[in-house]
Design a protein around this motif. Sequence first.
Motif: not given
Length: 66
Positions: A20-23, A28-37
């Motif tokens: 669950k923590l891995g998911r 969170a990594a996806g939000v940070l990566k695409f959040g900038k875009l």
Amino acid sequence: MAAGSSWCVSSRRGIFAAKKLGRFALAAAGVLKFGKLFLLAALGLGAGFLQLIRRKPANPNVGEGA
């Protein structure tokens, strides 16, 4: 109840928690990566919208009786 059965259950809970923590970390990594875009796209659209609103007419005398 066997002595080792409680260890097995807690181990399974640990594995579930780790998955669950891995998911959560991947999300969170996806939000940070695409959040900038998305942020840059929103800023660009907002700037274009403001230019459209603040645009001055090409000929300010249009519509006036001469």
